[in-house]
Design a protein around this motif. Sequence first.
Motif, PDB file in Angstrom:
ATOM      1  N   PRO A  64      37.908  49.964  52.453  1.00 47.54           N
ATOM      2  CA  PRO A  64      37.155  48.878  53.101  1.00 47.54           C
ATOM      3  C   PRO A  64      37.093  47.620  52.239  1.00 47.54           C
ATOM      4  N   GLU A  65      37.049  47.828  50.915  1.00 48.72           N
ATOM      5  CA  GLU A  65      36.977  46.682  49.997  1.00 48.72           C
ATOM      6  C   GLU A  65      38.242  45.834  50.080  1.00 48.72           C
ATOM      7  N   GLU A 108      40.860  40.904  52.107  1.00 48.73           N
ATOM      8  CA  GLU A 108      41.930  40.285  52.900  1.00 48.73           C
ATOM      9  C   GLU A 108      41.343  39.381  53.992  1.00 48.73           C
ATOM     10  N   ILE A 109      40.286  39.856  54.650  1.00 42.72           N
ATOM     11  CA  ILE A 109      39.640  39.063  55.709  1.00 42.72           C
ATOM     12  C   ILE A 109      39.033  37.787  55.133  1.00 42.72           C
ATOM     13  N   ASP A 169      34.523  51.257  63.242  1.00 43.54           N
ATOM     14  CA  ASP A 169      34.346  50.284  62.170  1.00 43.54           C
ATOM     15  C   ASP A 169      35.202  50.680  60.962  1.00 43.54           C
ATOM     16  N   PRO A 170      36.341  50.010  60.748  1.00 45.37           N
ATOM     17  CA  PRO A 170      37.194  50.366  59.613  1.00 45.37           C
ATOM     18  C   PRO A 170      36.552  50.061  58.265  1.00 45.37           C
ATOM     19  N   MET A 171      35.476  49.254  58.280  1.00 46.52           N
ATOM     20  CA  MET A 171      34.757  48.942  57.038  1.00 46.52           C
ATOM     21  C   MET A 171      33.721  50.016  56.715  1.00 46.52           C
ATOM     22  N   ASN A 172      33.500  50.938  57.654  1.00 50.11           N
ATOM     23  CA  ASN A 172      32.494  51.981  57.475  1.00 50.11           C
ATOM     24  C   ASN A 172      33.063  53.343  57.866  1.00 50.11           C
ATOM     25  N   ASN A 173      34.129  53.741  57.150  1.00 46.93           N
ATOM     26  CA  ASN A 173      34.745  55.059  57.323  1.00 46.93           C
ATOM     27  C   ASN A 173      35.154  55.358  58.777  1.00 46.93           C
TER      28      ASN A 173
END
Length: 480
Positions: A446-447, A452-453, A342-346
């Motif tokens: 992640p922000e 971007e998404i 999960d690139p949004m969670n490290n």
Amino acid sequence: MKKILVANRGEIAIRVMKTARKMGIKTVAIYSEVDRNALHLRFADQCVYIGESPSNKSYLVGERIIEEAKKLQVDAIHPGYGFLSENAEFAELCEKNNIIFIGPKSKSIEMMGNKLAAKDAVKNYNIPMVPGYDSAITDPKKAIEISRKIGFPILIKAAAGGGGKGMRIVENEKDIEEQMQRAISEAVSAFGDGAVFIEKYITSPRHIEVQVLADSHGNILHLFERECSVQRRHQKVIEEAPSTILTPELREKMGKAAILVAKSCNYLGAGTVEFLVDSELNFYFLEMNTRLQVEHPVTELISNVDLVELQIKIARGEALTIKQDDLKIHGHALELRIYAEDPMNNFLPSIGKLTTYKLPVGEGIRVDNGFEEGMDIPIYYDPMLAKLITYGKNREEAIQLMIEAIDNYTVEGIFTTLPFGKFVCQHEAFKSGNFDTHFVKKYYSPEKLKKEIEEEAQLAAIIGLKMYLEAQKILKIPNN
């Protein structure tokens, strides 16, 4: 060589089996409990159960693998990468049992597997090395003394290390003792060897590696370089070939240096010599990986060779028929490692079922894949699902094709690094070629990815609404 056992799983096992089949060689797949229905089993002529799900009870049990290989009258073992691929004892076990190990001899693996031994082996060949102290060290006072001589920042590294484990950057004197203890503790835990050494830390490095091939007839070639600077936690995520920063002169120098490194350890087969390149384009020997690299497809695409085929031919005792002058760089290739993370969670591992799994297809797109829709991602192994590789006549084309391929790669049920790959490919620093190994630290959060998404989703919604309204105008029948 009539039968090869592939001592691995996932995409690399399939990759090796495809080439073996092309060469008319039969293959044996091994599998653990959790891999009973794994995709790689369908590509083999025979399959053999090797043990329980944890790798230390299956894929890492060399004696069991040899035992099964002998029962099935296997001629050779291909280790892939990871697991036993750089295990000198396993290579020696193959040798003792008259099974060909498709890779270097055990002595070469042992020599290059220890960073201090590797430095010692190449020092007589005038290969540039990062300033440092080339002996194991445990005394913090001695470490402070060395650090003062070479200057801060310094890097404490595990001699038996890899993958960023047992590695600590130290900015000042007061932190040396604490960071040394941490590095030693981590090295013991990861490698069973607490030996560490000290190097000058190169502040804005590029990570450039050179592919080499060596046969048993004295021929050694280099197949150009790969740029591996986009990393997270010292692990590569995106690789490309060729590098944007190498001039033809520097490429030739680094290629010759890589050949000398291979010569220094009497190398056999496919290997990779890794270098750091500083902002002034000075290069320094880092280490040698005595196996096929994860990122080997980008080299295959720009040089028009099948590295696995050449590995097998060399292992059969054949001489390389390619000469250095025959090799030319054609186009540009990129590879994105698709991890179940999960690139949004490290970048934490993401475990679950692949409820939807659709691969992109098209000219210039290659997917080295190990999974299919409906499969579960096991918790026991490296979380890489596949490698997405794109090839274009130039770098811009390869990047654009990668962005499009990511958009057409559909995964549901787990998180993957696909959105991160798109973030990198669209970032100006990456597109311009002006980046280093700190890309993630400098530019990613992640922000930023979330923003971007969201912007892309918003744009897609606006386009969708516009198309819907246009369609309504066409369909609208006027009142009589």
